[in-house]
Design a protein around this motif. Structure first.
Motif, PDB file in Angstrom:
ATOM      1  N   GLU A   1      31.847 -13.821 -58.283  1.00  0.00           N
ATOM      2  CA  GLU A   1      31.020 -12.988 -59.157  1.00  0.00           C
ATOM      3  C   GLU A   1      31.654 -12.903 -60.534  1.00  0.00           C
ATOM      4  O   GLU A   1      32.849 -12.605 -60.653  1.00  0.00           O
TER       5      GLU A   1
ATOM      6  N   SER B   1      17.388 -17.013 -56.727  1.00  0.00           N
ATOM      7  CA  SER B   1      17.218 -15.646 -57.240  1.00  0.00           C
ATOM      8  C   SER B   1      17.936 -14.645 -56.336  1.00  0.00           C
ATOM      9  O   SER B   1      18.340 -14.957 -55.241  1.00  0.00           O
TER      10      SER B   1
ATOM     11  N   ALA C   1      31.329 -10.900 -63.876  1.00  0.00           N
ATOM     12  CA  ALA C   1      30.722  -9.756 -64.561  1.00  0.00           C
ATOM     13  C   ALA C   1      30.861  -9.982 -66.059  1.00  0.00           C
ATOM     14  O   ALA C   1      31.942 -10.312 -66.550  1.00  0.00           O
TER      15      ALA C   1
ATOM     16  N   THR D   1      23.034 -11.688 -61.355  1.00  0.00           N
ATOM     17  CA  THR D   1      23.352 -10.414 -60.710  1.00  0.00           C
ATOM     18  C   THR D   1      23.022  -9.343 -61.749  1.00  0.00           C
ATOM     19  O   THR D   1      22.727  -9.674 -62.897  1.00  0.00           O
ATOM     20  N   GLY D   2      23.127  -8.078 -61.352  1.00  0.00           N
ATOM     21  CA  GLY D   2      22.826  -7.017 -62.315  1.00  0.00           C
ATOM     22  C   GLY D   2      23.555  -7.229 -63.632  1.00  0.00           C
ATOM     23  O   GLY D   2      22.937  -7.284 -64.701  1.00  0.00           O
ATOM     24  N   GLY D   3      24.864  -7.424 -63.537  1.00  0.00           N
ATOM     25  CA  GLY D   3      25.638  -7.481 -64.774  1.00  0.00           C
ATOM     26  C   GLY D   3      26.248  -8.835 -65.081  1.00  0.00           C
ATOM     27  O   GLY D   3      27.207  -8.922 -65.858  1.00  0.00           O
TER      28      GLY D   3
END
Ligand code: FMN
Length: 359
Positions: free
Chosen positions: A129, A359, A131, A70-72
């Motif tokens: 998720e 992905s 982070a 993920t982005g972060g």
């Protein structure tokens, strides 16, 4: 007296049988594959984090997980094509297994200097998720990831010192889930009665046996080819050609033999650990998985072996009895493990990172 020639022929046959058994069993192929698998990676990379996460305990070694950047940070996604509809109809064990993977991933991130925060997203198909932030610190539980294994042998009966019991309890405490340790013989016997009652229900259910059989890997080749499932040698069973393994399983998987084995295993253990959580929902199942993984890692760090004996939490009517017996009120008993001392068993396989990364 047998002739020298007959002896030579008999010896040759035995040697050939031994060689065949070796090739089918833990020959160089299996040992090399597991040695490569259970080795360090760079925890500062996404692939490295996925590697450590994949080495977590998980139900039937079905590895019902996928990992996405993920982005972060990293998302862990349930893979429902690998769910266990008979043994785990509500997907409790599936989400607990994702929790085990999440815990390993967070410990690996910390070892690479990253902090982490977990969020469970029911509205997005139950994804987890993680982070990643700055300022993580390596800890002893990370070091134990490569040591941990489910050890399904009979243990040696030695008790675990009080200080180590306290360390196990402390390690397993996470937000919303924790472990209750049971070490007195009378209480162990009462829980064992429930384990055996539940085991009898499961073993007598043809659908349960068929599902379990589909995840058994009767020889090293099958275990390496699939990279998943329960390899016979990991449970102390002799590896066999797949057709023969299936044939023997159909005949030997009986209530009497399975109950006898579990009774011996539990009685040889130093104690039982019941992971229990504050609420019965997927968010807490994930937390229970984290608690269970931390318990197993702390055990490995202390040289203590452990294995799941979950029958009494898997059969709903018996889970209610276990809850009452342990005075848990509304808390859900999530998993039951036995622990004690024993030599290591062969390691289990995993699928390569490429097969679990999306992905
Ligand atoms: C939620 C959950 C349930 C499990 N249930 C059982 C079980 O009932 N019996 C058992 O022998 N192992 C059980 N296991 C252990 C897995 O089979 C084991 O983690 C998997 O085969 C991989 O092997 P490893 O732990 O040695 O890496 C369970 C693990 C998890 C996380």
């Amino acid at each position: 007296m047998p002739s020298r020639r007959k002896l030579l022929v008999a010896g040759g046959t035995l040697a050939a049988a031994g060689a065949a058994a070796y090739m089918l069993t833990r020959g160089p192929g299996y040992d090399a594959a597991t040695a490569t698998l259970w080795s360090p990676r760079d925890a500062a990379t996404f692939d490295g984090l996925v590697h450590y996460a994949s080495l977590a305990a998980n139900s039937h070694n079905a590895q019902a997980w996928r990992f996405a950047p993920t982005g972060g940070g990293v998302a862990i996604l349930p893979d429902m094509t690998r769910a266990l509809p008979v043994a785990d109809p509500d997907h409790h064990h599936l989400f607990a297994s994702l929790g085990c993977a999440a815990e390993n991933l967070m410990l690996a991130a910390a070892a690479a200097g990253r902090s982490s925060a977990l969020a469970y997203r029911p509205e997005e198909g139950g994804r987890i998720e993680i982070a990643l932030g700055q300022n993580g610190e390596a800890g002893p539980l990370f070091e134990a990831i490569l040591e941990r294994q489910s050890t399904r042998s009979t243990y040696d009966g030695r008790p675990v010192p009080t200080a180590d019991l306290a360390a196990l309890e402390a390690a397993a405490r996470v937000d919303g889930a924790e472990a209750m340790l049971i070490t007195d013989a009378a209480s162990i016997a009462r829980v064992l009665d429930l384990i055996l009652a539940a085991n009898a229900v499961q073993v007598a259910d043809p659908a349960f046996a068929a599902e379990l059989k589909s995840w058994l890997r009767f020889n090293a080749r099958a275990a390496i080819e699939t990279g998943d499932g329960l390899y016979a040698a990991c449970a102390g069973n002799p590896p066999l050609p797949s057709f023969l393994g299936g044939f023997i399983f159909n005949r030997l998987f009986t209530v009497a033999s399975e109950n006898d084995r579990y009774a011996k295993q539990v009685r040889s253990s130093a104690g039982l650990a019941v992971i229990h959580s504050a609420q019965d929902d997927p968010r807490h199942w994930v937390q229970a998985g984290r608690s269970c993984q931390r318990f197993a890692l702390q055990a490995a760090a202390l040289g203590i072996r452990q294995a799941h004996v979950n029958q009494a939490v898997e059969v709903v009517s018996i889970r209610t009895q276990l809850q009452a017996l342990l005075g848990l009120g509304n808390r859900r008993p999530d998993m039951v493990l036995r622990f004690g001392y024993a030599p290591p068993m062969p390691r289990s396989m995993r699928r390569p990172a490429a097969e679990v990364i999306v992905s």
